[in-house]
Motif scaffolding. Structure first.
Motif, PDB file in Angstrom:
ATOM      1  N   VAL A  14      -0.924  -4.928   1.099  1.00  0.00           N
ATOM      2  CA  VAL A  14      -0.097  -5.030   2.543  1.00  0.00           C
ATOM      3  C   VAL A  14       0.513  -4.036   2.947  1.00  0.00           C
ATOM      4  O   VAL A  14       1.047  -3.376   1.965  1.00  0.00           O
ATOM      5  CB  VAL A  14       0.727  -6.490   2.461  1.00  0.00           C
ATOM      6  N   ASP A  15       0.770  -3.791   4.059  1.00  0.00           N
ATOM      7  CA  ASP A  15       1.500  -2.583   4.587  1.00  0.00           C
ATOM      8  C   ASP A  15       2.829  -2.603   4.321  1.00  0.00           C
ATOM      9  O   ASP A  15       3.591  -1.961   3.955  1.00  0.00           O
ATOM     10  CB  ASP A  15       1.217  -2.220   6.226  1.00  0.00           C
ATOM     11  N   GLN A  16       3.421  -3.982   4.761  1.00  0.00           N
ATOM     12  CA  GLN A  16       4.822  -4.301   4.397  1.00  0.00           C
ATOM     13  C   GLN A  16       4.886  -5.648   3.943  1.00  0.00           C
ATOM     14  O   GLN A  16       4.293  -6.589   3.779  1.00  0.00           O
ATOM     15  CB  GLN A  16       5.644  -4.469   6.078  1.00  0.00           C
ATOM     16  N   LEU A  17       6.032  -5.913   2.748  1.00  0.00           N
ATOM     17  CA  LEU A  17       6.240  -6.879   2.105  1.00  0.00           C
ATOM     18  C   LEU A  17       6.588  -7.970   2.955  1.00  0.00           C
ATOM     19  O   LEU A  17       6.052  -9.504   2.699  1.00  0.00           O
ATOM     20  CB  LEU A  17       7.117  -6.837   0.868  1.00  0.00           C
ATOM     21  N   GLU A  18       6.994  -7.979   4.006  1.00  0.00           N
ATOM     22  CA  GLU A  18       7.300  -9.062   5.028  1.00  0.00           C
ATOM     23  C   GLU A  18       6.088  -9.703   5.488  1.00  0.00           C
ATOM     24  O   GLU A  18       6.189 -10.921   5.650  1.00  0.00           O
ATOM     25  CB  GLU A  18       8.040  -8.697   6.373  1.00  0.00           C
ATOM     26  N   ASP A  19       4.949  -8.924   5.589  1.00  0.00           N
ATOM     27  CA  ASP A  19       3.646  -9.358   6.034  1.00  0.00           C
ATOM     28  C   ASP A  19       3.395 -10.456   4.913  1.00  0.00           C
ATOM     29  O   ASP A  19       2.501 -11.653   5.414  1.00  0.00           O
ATOM     30  CB  ASP A  19       2.549  -8.272   6.051  1.00  0.00           C
ATOM     31  N   ALA A  20       3.472 -10.307   3.654  1.00  0.00           N
ATOM     32  CA  ALA A  20       3.172 -11.172   2.521  1.00  0.00           C
ATOM     33  C   ALA A  20       3.918 -12.503   2.647  1.00  0.00           C
ATOM     34  O   ALA A  20       3.359 -13.644   2.412  1.00  0.00           O
ATOM     35  CB  ALA A  20       3.407 -10.483   1.218  1.00  0.00           C
ATOM     36  N   LEU A  21       5.189 -12.460   2.850  1.00  0.00           N
ATOM     37  CA  LEU A  21       5.953 -13.385   2.983  1.00  0.00           C
ATOM     38  C   LEU A  21       5.605 -14.556   4.204  1.00  0.00           C
ATOM     39  O   LEU A  21       5.725 -15.745   3.702  1.00  0.00           O
ATOM     40  CB  LEU A  21       7.472 -13.233   3.156  1.00  0.00           C
ATOM     41  N   LYS A  22       5.055 -13.938   5.046  1.00  0.00           N
ATOM     42  CA  LYS A  22       4.757 -14.705   6.166  1.00  0.00           C
ATOM     43  C   LYS A  22       3.618 -15.562   5.674  1.00  0.00           C
ATOM     44  O   LYS A  22       2.904 -16.578   6.520  1.00  0.00           O
ATOM     45  CB  LYS A  22       4.297 -13.787   7.399  1.00  0.00           C
ATOM     46  N   ARG A  23       2.690 -15.370   4.799  1.00  0.00           N
ATOM     47  CA  ARG A  23       1.495 -15.959   4.535  1.00  0.00           C
ATOM     48  C   ARG A  23       1.761 -17.008   3.408  1.00  0.00           C
ATOM     49  O   ARG A  23       0.966 -17.536   2.793  1.00  0.00           O
ATOM     50  CB  ARG A  23       0.516 -14.805   3.912  1.00  0.00           C
ATOM     51  N   ARG A  33       1.019  -1.009  -0.142  1.00  0.00           N
ATOM     52  CA  ARG A  33       0.156   0.034   0.099  1.00  0.00           C
ATOM     53  C   ARG A  33       0.959   1.174  -0.104  1.00  0.00           C
ATOM     54  O   ARG A  33       2.026   1.173   0.351  1.00  0.00           O
ATOM     55  CB  ARG A  33      -0.908   0.160   1.375  1.00  0.00           C
ATOM     56  N   SER A  34       0.132   2.441  -0.442  1.00  0.00           N
ATOM     57  CA  SER A  34       0.695   3.551  -0.320  1.00  0.00           C
ATOM     58  C   SER A  34      -0.151   4.761   0.069  1.00  0.00           C
ATOM     59  O   SER A  34      -1.301   4.689  -0.718  1.00  0.00           O
ATOM     60  CB  SER A  34       1.256   3.889  -1.663  1.00  0.00           C
ATOM     61  N   GLU A  35      -0.067   5.466   1.092  1.00  0.00           N
ATOM     62  CA  GLU A  35      -1.004   6.484   1.266  1.00  0.00           C
ATOM     63  C   GLU A  35      -1.255   7.513   0.520  1.00  0.00           C
ATOM     64  O   GLU A  35      -2.101   8.200   0.137  1.00  0.00           O
ATOM     65  CB  GLU A  35      -0.485   7.238   2.877  1.00  0.00           C
ATOM     66  N   SER A  36      -0.332   7.603  -0.694  1.00  0.00           N
ATOM     67  CA  SER A  36      -0.361   8.778  -1.714  1.00  0.00           C
ATOM     68  C   SER A  36      -1.133   8.256  -2.982  1.00  0.00           C
ATOM     69  O   SER A  36      -1.148   8.883  -3.774  1.00  0.00           O
ATOM     70  CB  SER A  36       0.927   9.429  -1.907  1.00  0.00           C
ATOM     71  N   LEU A  37      -1.354   6.917  -3.024  1.00  0.00           N
ATOM     72  CA  LEU A  37      -2.135   6.208  -3.995  1.00  0.00           C
ATOM     73  C   LEU A  37      -3.005   5.697  -4.161  1.00  0.00           C
ATOM     74  O   LEU A  37      -3.315   5.062  -2.974  1.00  0.00           O
ATOM     75  CB  LEU A  37      -0.856   5.183  -4.607  1.00  0.00           C
ATOM     76  N   ASP A  38      -4.080   6.009  -4.946  1.00  0.00           N
ATOM     77  CA  ASP A  38      -5.248   5.250  -4.906  1.00  0.00           C
ATOM     78  C   ASP A  38      -5.137   3.767  -5.494  1.00  0.00           C
ATOM     79  O   ASP A  38      -4.654   3.387  -6.426  1.00  0.00           O
ATOM     80  CB  ASP A  38      -6.239   5.972  -5.794  1.00  0.00           C
ATOM     81  N   GLU A  39      -5.633   2.720  -4.699  1.00  0.00           N
ATOM     82  CA  GLU A  39      -5.748   1.476  -4.802  1.00  0.00           C
ATOM     83  C   GLU A  39      -6.305   1.029  -6.227  1.00  0.00           C
ATOM     84  O   GLU A  39      -5.802   0.021  -6.748  1.00  0.00           O
ATOM     85  CB  GLU A  39      -6.153   0.487  -3.792  1.00  0.00           C
ATOM     86  N   GLN A  40      -7.108   1.751  -6.616  1.00  0.00           N
ATOM     87  CA  GLN A  40      -7.761   1.449  -7.951  1.00  0.00           C
ATOM     88  C   GLN A  40      -6.888   1.699  -9.109  1.00  0.00           C
ATOM     89  O   GLN A  40      -7.136   1.232 -10.178  1.00  0.00           O
ATOM     90  CB  GLN A  40      -9.087   2.508  -8.155  1.00  0.00           C
ATOM     91  N   LEU A  41      -5.835   2.373  -8.898  1.00  0.00           N
ATOM     92  CA  LEU A  41      -4.785   2.568  -9.967  1.00  0.00           C
ATOM     93  C   LEU A  41      -4.256   1.344 -10.431  1.00  0.00           C
ATOM     94  O   LEU A  41      -4.200   0.823 -11.513  1.00  0.00           O
ATOM     95  CB  LEU A  41      -3.885   3.684  -9.749  1.00  0.00           C
ATOM     96  N   ILE A  42      -3.671   0.314  -9.539  1.00  0.00           N
ATOM     97  CA  ILE A  42      -2.967  -0.714  -9.818  1.00  0.00           C
ATOM     98  C   ILE A  42      -3.975  -1.711 -10.473  1.00  0.00           C
ATOM     99  O   ILE A  42      -3.862  -2.552 -11.132  1.00  0.00           O
ATOM    100  CB  ILE A  42      -2.309  -1.447  -8.660  1.00  0.00           C
ATOM    101  N   LEU A  43      -5.346  -1.874  -9.877  1.00  0.00           N
ATOM    102  CA  LEU A  43      -6.354  -2.657 -10.486  1.00  0.00           C
ATOM    103  C   LEU A  43      -6.793  -2.424 -11.776  1.00  0.00           C
ATOM    104  O   LEU A  43      -6.921  -3.431 -12.538  1.00  0.00           O
ATOM    105  CB  LEU A  43      -7.700  -2.554  -9.143  1.00  0.00           C
ATOM    106  N   ASP A  44      -6.760  -0.991 -12.013  1.00  0.00           N
ATOM    107  CA  ASP A  44      -7.147  -0.687 -13.449  1.00  0.00           C
ATOM    108  C   ASP A  44      -6.305  -1.121 -14.320  1.00  0.00           C
ATOM    109  O   ASP A  44      -6.372  -1.711 -15.413  1.00  0.00           O
ATOM    110  CB  ASP A  44      -7.382   0.731 -13.613  1.00  0.00           C
ATOM    111  N   SER A  45      -4.982  -0.973 -13.869  1.00  0.00           N
ATOM    112  CA  SER A  45      -3.662  -1.202 -14.775  1.00  0.00           C
ATOM    113  C   SER A  45      -3.441  -2.648 -15.036  1.00  0.00           C
ATOM    114  O   SER A  45      -3.243  -3.154 -16.203  1.00  0.00           O
ATOM    115  CB  SER A  45      -2.463  -0.772 -14.273  1.00  0.00           C
ATOM    116  N   LEU A  46      -3.737  -3.499 -13.863  1.00  0.00           N
ATOM    117  CA  LEU A  46      -3.789  -4.768 -14.118  1.00  0.00           C
ATOM    118  C   LEU A  46      -5.054  -5.440 -14.935  1.00  0.00           C
ATOM    119  O   LEU A  46      -4.585  -6.469 -15.797  1.00  0.00           O
ATOM    120  CB  LEU A  46      -3.693  -5.625 -12.813  1.00  0.00           C
ATOM    121  N   GLN A  47      -6.126  -4.715 -14.817  1.00  0.00           N
ATOM    122  CA  GLN A  47      -7.387  -5.351 -15.421  1.00  0.00           C
ATOM    123  C   GLN A  47      -6.765  -4.988 -17.138  1.00  0.00           C
ATOM    124  O   GLN A  47      -7.182  -5.960 -18.119  1.00  0.00           O
ATOM    125  CB  GLN A  47      -8.589  -4.741 -15.159  1.00  0.00           C
ATOM    126  N   GLU A  48      -6.253  -4.051 -17.346  1.00  0.00           N
ATOM    127  CA  GLU A  48      -6.235  -3.493 -18.623  1.00  0.00           C
ATOM    128  C   GLU A  48      -5.028  -4.362 -19.406  1.00  0.00           C
ATOM    129  O   GLU A  48      -5.030  -4.866 -20.389  1.00  0.00           O
ATOM    130  CB  GLU A  48      -5.449  -2.166 -19.032  1.00  0.00           C
TER     131      GLU A  48
END
Length: 409
Positions: free
Chosen positions: A336-345, A253-268
């Motif tokens: 996720v807030d931190q990528l380490e959180d992802a590795l734990k999953r 995540r990034s506080e300065s970025l709208d999450e829809q941006l990455i979703l739109d780009s990936l959908q495209e």
């Protein structure tokens, strides 16, 4: 070129002929594999076999020389002995290697075979009946260049029903090593076969792969678009059935970025890839499973969301958790807030970690943590399927070789 077997005793004369072949020098083996690569590229039927472009990359002489130098040492390229403090060592083939490729990756019989051939071994390869139409064009080109018979005479291709336990057992009893690929049931069954006590086994079992993307990788539109298109290209080969196919995606995540941006780009990117490489056919059972996966996801949690077309072409599931459906072209995306959180999953069944990261120092730290956790491959997104050594933690060539120690008297 592929012998259809119904009884175990049919193997014996074929194996006798295989074992009578004299060895080839390393230069001869490299020349033959490069010629095979060129013949595949020049043949319309062969180059259109799914995954043939990856086979083309693997068989390049320069690539194979790099693999040998990395695994065996520079001296092996000149056919000499390594010498350290008066102790000489050199690599030799184990002898005859059996290959049990998975039945859902069209080029895997050839990838497995060429790895053992590169080490100077002769091979017997069991081709799943479901792959006969894909493997035959890759073998047919061996008749079209001088030296192709040198490969065929040292490579025995057989096909028989997976339930023919007596043939599996006979094949295992006649070899010095084996490369086993496949799902849990297949791997456990093959490992229980009556191999000779000293046979070397390299096992590549059922695994899945994931993607990590840091905030810097999707901050700018141009960079975000490039990473998403690379990810979509990694999703398409082998119909997402390979262990190296991406499935869960973790985005920082990034506080300065709208999450829809990455979703739109990936959908495209997914829509673009689907337009370039539409499905030619789809098993009805898999279609039903894709539809059920979409429904399960949306009904499991009110926070879950999804994006997908009206067809089963691709699916993007958004939220906590993930769906693993082999061949479904289903991606699950979690923020996720931190990528380490992802590795734990991720558990120890994760094979490849595709990285889309702007921060190189962070990428190295993630790689070290992933390695400790059991992940064997950490590569940039866009290169998740590139076959190279080591694979699944195995050095591909020397896993089917012996290192001989020599001390002069």
């Amino acid at each position: 070129m592929i012998h259809i077997l119904e009884r175990p005793e049919q193997l014996d004369p074929l194996m006798d002929a295989l074992c009578s072949q004299p060895p080839l020098t390393l230069d001869q083996r490299l020349d033959l594999l490069e010629a095979w690569r060129e013949a595949i590229v020049a043949d319309d039927a062969a180059i259109n076999v799914p995954g043939a472009l990856f086979l083309n990359l693997w068989l390049r002489r320069s690539n194979l020389q790099s693999v040998l130098k990395r695994e065996l040492g520079a001296e092996e390229l000149t056919g000499g002995w390594s010498d350290a403090e008066g102790v000489k060592t050199r690599w030799f083939p184990v002898g005859v290697v059996a290959h049990w490729p998975a039945g859902n990756i069209e080029i895997q019989p050839i990838l497995s075979l060429t790895t053992a051939f590169l080490g100077g071994n002769r091979s017997v390869v069991r081709v799943s009946p479901s792959l006969l139409r894909s493997v035959e064009p890759l073998l047919a080109v061996l008749d079209r260049f001088e030296g192709g018979q040198e490969i065929l005479s040292r490579s025995l291709f057989v096909s028989f029903d997976r339930q023919a336990q007596s043939i599996h057992s006979r094949m295992a009893s006649l070899v010095d090593g084996a490369m086993i690929w496949g799902g849990h049931e297949a791997v456990m069954n093959l490992r229980s076969l009556p191999f000779p006590p000293l046979a070397k086994l390299a096992v590549f079992g059922p695994r899945y792969s994931a993607v990590l993307m840091d905030a810097g990788a999707w901050a700018e539109e141009k960079v975000r678009t490039a990473w998403c298109r690379r990810l979509a290209r990694d999703l398409w080969p082998f119909e997402q059935q390979a262990c190296s196919s991406p499935q869960p995606i973790f985005v920082q995540r990034s506080e300065s970025l709208d999450e829809q941006l990455i979703l739109d780009s990936l959908q495209e990117a997914l829509e673009r890839e689907a337009a370039i490489h539409p499905r030619e056919q789809l098993d009805p059972a898999l279609t039903s499973e894709i539809v059920r996966s979409r429904a399960r996801w949306l009904m499991a949690d009110p926070e879950h969301a999804a994006r997908f077309p009206s067809t089963p072409e691709w699916t993007l599931l958004i939220g906590e958790g993930y769906e693993l459906v082999k061949g479904g072209r289903i991606l699950t995306l979690q923020f996720v807030d931190q990528l380490e959180d992802a590795l734990k999953r991720l558990d120890r069944n994760a094979q490849t970690l595709g990285l889309a990261m702007a921060d190189r120092e962070e990428a190295l730290r993630i790689a070290e943590q992933a390695g400790c956790q059991g992940i064997d491959r950490i590569v940039p997104v866009g290169r998740m399927h590139v076959y190279d050594s080591p694979w699944d933690g195995h050095p591909l060539v020397c896993s089917m070789m012996r290192q001989v120690r020599f001390i002069a008297g």
